[in-house]
Every structure is written in structure tokens, then in C-alpha cells.
Design an enzyme around this catalytic site. Structure first.
Site, PDB file in Angstrom:
ATOM      1  CG  HIS A  80       4.253   1.250   4.313  1.00 26.27           C
ATOM      2  ND1 HIS A  80       3.072   0.634   3.949  1.00 26.27           N
ATOM      3  CD2 HIS A  80       4.956   1.432   3.177  1.00 26.27           C
ATOM      4  CE1 HIS A  80       3.078   0.457   2.628  1.00 26.27           C
ATOM      5  NE2 HIS A  80       4.202   0.928   2.137  1.00 26.27           N
ATOM      6  CG  ASP A 114       7.028  -2.240   8.126  1.00 21.10           C
ATOM      7  OD1 ASP A 114       7.806  -2.994   7.503  1.00 21.10           O
ATOM      8  OD2 ASP A 114       6.414  -1.304   7.580  1.00 21.10           O
ATOM      9  CD  GLN A 140      12.086   0.109   2.830  1.00 25.84           C
ATOM     10  OE1 GLN A 140      13.202   0.048   2.312  1.00 25.84           O
ATOM     11  NE2 GLN A 140      10.986   0.089   2.108  1.00 25.84           N
ATOM     12  CE  LYS A 159       8.970  -2.923   0.526  1.00 27.13           C
ATOM     13  NZ  LYS A 159       8.529  -2.230  -0.669  1.00 27.13           N
ATOM     14  CB  CYS A 207       2.409   3.549   1.284  1.00 25.72           C
ATOM     15  SG  CYS A 207       1.931   3.010  -0.345  1.00 25.72           S
TER      16      CYS A 207
END
Lengths: 420, 165
Positions: A134, A210, A213, A236, A378
Site C-alpha cells: 500500500h 503492514d 488487512q 478496518k 492506493c
């Protein structure tokens, strides 16, 4: 990720029942029940989260770490309890000291590039990123590259959206940082983070993950992942906007200088300088997002009650159903990006449909109450690798069921007829 | 709530399916300008030939959604062969029809309440001919940037040539 949950034939949670906990999912759009398939962008919030925030605001709110009066003390206790709860949720060895609250995951990754990067990186140093990152785990490194001449190196992906690791040792040779997403926000690919962390550490690199998700959708254990720093976002994972999380290994956080300067992050300020606070407050300048932390804590409690193993099993089953339903109905008219097996991915399904632009797909789907994202997500380097400007993306969460997938299929069919 | 028929008029779909003036003019001598929509990653390439105060030729390349592609196609048909002052005037009228200033629009995927289309008296829709079909886009604020992409790119090209605004 290496530690996948085995697939089950029966979803072990009842999504339709859970959906009743989410007030927004009861609303209608264009006269139809909403079909919310954009949780990878932002998830909806259960009543438990909304109530917790309201209850805190109505009964307890005061600034934290300052007042000695009762509600200030209570607010501080609840804020710090939320921190420890979040740390426990991801298996942090020292939950109270290793969780830093930020504005969002993007700020968490900027904190890393700024505080760690500026301390440790010099001209010629190498930062390795994957092609599926991302922008939030790319641009801060680009900014550092422009400032001090570090080199960015890229781990490529194959046509199924998996990392190509054949050349891993060469790519990591001399690297100081490996930046890697646990799960792609476009492809759904679950990366072998534990394996990559081991390789990166052997090469002497620090691993910055990261997890935006992955944390909302599968069990997370930072120790098993072996990463050094890990960023994710509350909104999220059923929590509110305005708060993100950076987890860092205790010893690593202790070695870092502050990020932003101001109140809260200091022990002492004099005319000739200042003394930074202990971790994690050293990185939390100014009044933190207190109500949001309470909301995030409640979101963690909600996910715990459902059980992350059950969430993962449900999403494998539902992703498999969606991949099958889309493929059966549309055949060669649809190109689904990412790994073809549900077990190898999360419930993020990006696709190209005939030659209809994702914007137009999303617009027609909206007419049917179906919310999907259209755009580059993104991840423009990844878009270039895939050879597209944009994709349409449907993303699943614990409150989605097969009925939602059926609505997506019907609406896509209508889009196909509209632009025929 | 606006319906899809407000957005996807038949003329728009026609220009989307059969875009006019597709391709690129040889540059140089043509002026070549690229435009980007950061919201969706769409790219457009406008090449134009200016001769004796006239926009002698124009071609459109790039990829985009039906709204951006049809708007570009409609624009090329409307401005080709026109005196430059008329081209500038048409751009101003078209952007007037798009009513709300783009600078006030969300640029990053955020939505917004649909806004009312401008009063018909406010602009000379007749002067726009087929372009008036794009009027319905105003009811879908997120899509306005799609419709104006080619026009902004053309403006940039005219600026580069030194055509008075």
C-alpha cells in the site's frame, strides 16, 4: 501468512445473526437492502463499539495522564486498559509498553520511517518493499530516499499475485529494512511473513509489517510472525476512525527517538532541552484519541467473543463461495486478481469485468445497493504490475454471507447488460 | 435521488462505445498534454494542432471510465476546427455547467450528498449542443472529475501554446 487456519466446510459463525449487531447494515440504498462489500476500506461498527464510546463520553471523559480527580483517573485507567487489551489481542509480549496509539496506520508507518529510519539509515542503505505494498508503506520510504539517498529494492510478484521468493537472499543482501504487507489490500494474498522475517533477520534487516488487512480477519501473533514493527488501523477491525496502532518490539521501541514533539511525550522540558518520556507515551505527543481507544478496545472484545479462528474459517468458506460463484456465472468475462485458492488469501476480491471501467461497475452496483470500491486502492506500483489503471474490489467481513455474494453476482450481471 | 439514466444518457454511451478523434497527432509539431485523475488512476493524452488562431486538429488517447471517455470524445468533436476564442468560451461554459468548483470536491474516493443541478438559465446549455448530455453528471459529484479531466487537459495544452485565456 504461514500460520493459516485449516478450511472448514461449515462456517462456524452465523453471519446473518452477527449482521444484526451492525445498525448501518439495516439501512437501504436506492430502495434495496444495503450489501456492504467494502470492509477492506473501512468496516462497519457494532452497537457494542458505538455504545462503549458513548458510555465513556457520558460517564468518564476527562483528559488522560493529567488530572488527579476521580474521572481523570478512571479515564486514564480505561485508556491504558484498552491499550493492554489491543496488545494482548495480537500476542504482544509486553502489551502495556509495546502498543503505540497513532492517528491511523499510515501515521504509524510514517512514525517508523521517521524515528527509526532517520536514526539508522544512511546514504546507500537498502530498504526492501514488495510490489503489493500500500502507498502507506511506500511513500514514507520514498520521502526518506529523497532526503538521504537510501535505495528502494522490490520483491516481485508472480501472475497469481504471490511473492516470488526465488531470489530472496540476493534481494535482501545488505538490506536494513524489509517492509511487507501481511495481506494485500488488492490481491488478498497472505504473505509468508514468518518465513520472510527469518530471512530478513538473517540478512540483518528490521521487519516492518503492514497488518491493516490481516489483523481484522485472522488470528495474529506478533511473536509467531517474527516481525519487529507492525501497524494496523482500528476502523478496518470494527472500531472507529481516528486511531491506529503501532506495535513494536520493546527493546526496539526503547531505542527510538520521539516522533512528534509536545505534551505527553516528555518527562521534563527545560530552556535548554527536554527529556523524552518512557515508551509508549514517548510516541504519543498531545492528547491522544481517548474515546477512539475505548471504541477500539470494545471492537477487540467483540472480535474475541466471535473468535478469530471462527472469523477466518467463515471468510475462507465465503471467499471460496464468491470465487466459485463469480467464475461460474461469468467465466472468461471476469478476471479475478490474486491467488485462486481461498485458503491462500483473505476475502479481498479485486476483479476486471469485461472491458467495463471499475468506476462504471461501482456506479451500476450502487443502484442495486451493492457497495464495492473502484480505483487503484492506493497501490499504484501493483496496478502497473497488473497492467491496469484500476480494479473493482469487493471485500468480505464477518457480517457478510452468501446472500451478499449473490447480490454482487446479480448486480454485476446487470452491469454487464447495461454496457452490452 | 438521481437515477442512472441521468448519468448514462444515450449520447454518452454512444461516444463511449465509438469514441471520436481517437489517437495521437505527431508531436511535435502537435502539442501533447497528459492528464491524470488521482481518484481512479485514469490517464488521458490530448494532442492538438493550433494554426492561425484555430484549433485545427485534436486527438484523444488514454484510458478511463465511460464518463471521462465520452466527455473527451464529445469535447474533441465540439472544439475541432473552432477558433481558439470559441474553444476557450466553450470550456468556460462546460465548466460552468459542471457547476460546483472542483477544488471543493473530495479527491480521494469520498462521497457526498448529491447536489442539485444548476438552474438552466444560469448557463447557455444550447451553446453546448450534444455536450449538454453530460449535465446529469453534476448529480453525481464524485464523477465530475471524470467529466472534466479532458477539459482541464485541453486547457493546459492551450496554456502551453500561449492561447489567451
Amino acid at each position: 501468512m504461514a500460520e493459516l487456519t485449516p478450511a472448514t466446510t461449515e462456517p462456524s459463525l452465523d453471519a446473518a445473526t452477527l449482521a444484526k449487531d451492525f445498525p448501518l447494515l439495516a439501512r437501504e440504498v436506492h430502495g434495496r437492502r444495503i450489501t456492504y462489500l467494502d470492509s477492506a476500506a473501512s468496516s462497519q461498527r457494532p452497537t457494542a463499539v458505538l455504545d462503549a464510546m458513548r458510555e465513556y463520553d457520558e460517564t468518564t471523559h476527562a483528559n488522560v495522564h493529567r488530572g488527579v480527580y476521580s474521572i481523570a483517573e478512571e479515564a486514564t485507567r480505561r485508556f491504558e486498559a484498552a491499550r493492554a487489551n489491543v496488545g494482548r489481542f495480537i500476542g504482544a509480549p509486553h502489551p502495556a509498553r509495546e502498543i503505540v496509539f497513532t492517528k491511523n496506520a499510515t501515521e504509524a508507518l510514517n512514525l517508523v520511517a521517521h524515528a527509526w529510519g532517520r536514526t539508522h539509515l544512511q546514504r546507500g542503505d537498502v530498504v526492501v518493499l514488495t510490489e503489493m505494498e500500500h502507498h502507506a508503506n511506500i511513500v514514507p520510504w520514498h520521502m526518506l530516499a529523497a532526503e538521504r539517498g537510501i535505495e528502494l529494492r522490490w520483491l516481485p510478484i508472480d501472475d497469481d499475485g504471490r511473492l516470488v521468493l526465488d531470489d530472496l537472499d540476493r534481494v535482501l543482501d545488505g538490506a536494513k529494512v524489509l517492509g511487507i504487507t501481511c495481506m494485500s489490500n488488492v490481491l488478498g494474498t497472505l504473505n509468508p511473513v514468518a518465513e520472510l522475517s527469518a530471512a530478513a533477520h538473517a540478512a540483518g534487516a528490521v521487519v516492518v509489517a503492514d497488518a491493516c488487512q490481516s489483523v481484522p480477519h485472522l488470528p495474529t501473533d506478533v511473536t509467531a510472525l517474527g516481525v519487529d514493527l507492525l501497524a494496523f488501523s482500528a476502523h478496518k477491525m470494527l472500531g472507529p476512525t481516528g486511531i491506529g496502532v503501532l506495535w513494536g518490539r520493546e527493546s526496539l521501541l526503547e531505542s527510538l527517538p520521539p516522533f512528534l514533539g509536545g505534551g505527553e511525550m516528555i518527562l521534563d522540558v527545560r530552556k535548554d532541552g527536554f527529556t523524552p518520556n518512557d515508551i509508549p507515551w514517548r510516541f504519543e505527543a498531545g492528547t491522544p484519541p481517548i474515546t477512539e481507544a475505548i471504541g477500539l478496545g470494545a471492537a477487540v472484545d467483540y472480535l474475541d467473543a466471535v473468535g478469530m479462528e471462527a472469523v477466518r474459517a467463515h471468510e475462507i468458506a465465503l471467499t471460496g463461495y464468491a470465487l466459485g460463484a463469480l467464475g461460474d456465472r461469468f467465466g472468461d468475462d471476469i478476471r479475478i486478481f490474486g491467488p485462486p485458492e481461498a485458503e491462500a488469501r483473505g476475502g479481498v476480491i479485486s476483479f476486471a469485468f469485461r472491458d467495463i471501467h471499475p468506476h462504471d461497475i461501482s456506479q451500476i452496483l450502487d443502484e442495486y445497493g451493492v457497495c464495492v470500491r473502484a480505483g487503484h486502492h492506493c497501490a499504484k506500483p501493483l496496478m502497473r504490475r497488473l497492467g491496469v489503471n484500476a480494479t473493482a474490489r469487493a471485500s468480505l467481513a464477518l457480517y457478510n454471507d452468501e446472500h451478499d455474494v449473490d447480490s454482487l453476482v446479480e448486480a454485476l450481471d446487470a452491469a454487464g447488460r447495461f454496457f452490452a | 435521488m438521481p437515477g442512472l439514466e441521468d448519468l448514462y444518457r444515450e449520447i454518452i454511451l454512444d461516444h463511449y462505445r465509438s469514441p471520436r478523434n481517437r489517437g495521437e497527432l505527431e508531436s511535435p509539431p502537435a502539442v501533447r498534454v497528459e492528464g491524470f485523475n488521482p481518484l481512479c488512476g485514469d490517464e488521458i493524452v490530448v494532442t492538438l494542432d493550433v494554426e492561425d488562431g484555430v484549433l485545427a486538429d485534436i486527438k484523444i488517447a488514454g484510458t478511463g471510465c465511460s464518463i471521462s471517455q465520452s466527455s473527451a470524445s464529445l469535447m474533441s468533436a465540439a472544439v475541432k476546427g473552432k477558433p481558439l476564442d470559441q474553444v476557450r468560451g466553450l470550456i468556460a461554459t462546460f465548466k460552468g455547467m459542471m457547476s460546483i468548483h472542483e477544488s471543493t470536491l473530495p479527491s480521494n474516493g469520498a462521497g457526498g450528498e448529491p447536489v442539485e443541478a444548476p438552474e438552466p438559465e444560469a448557463i447557455d446549455v444550447d451553446a453546448l449542443g450534444e455536450l449538454a448530455a453530460l449535465q446529469g453528471v453534476v448529480k453525481f459529484p464524485v464523477r465530475i472529475k471524470c467529466a472534466t479531466l479532458s477539459w482541464n487537459t485541453l486547457t493546459q495544452g492551450l496554456d502551453e501554446v500561449g492561447v489567451p485565456a
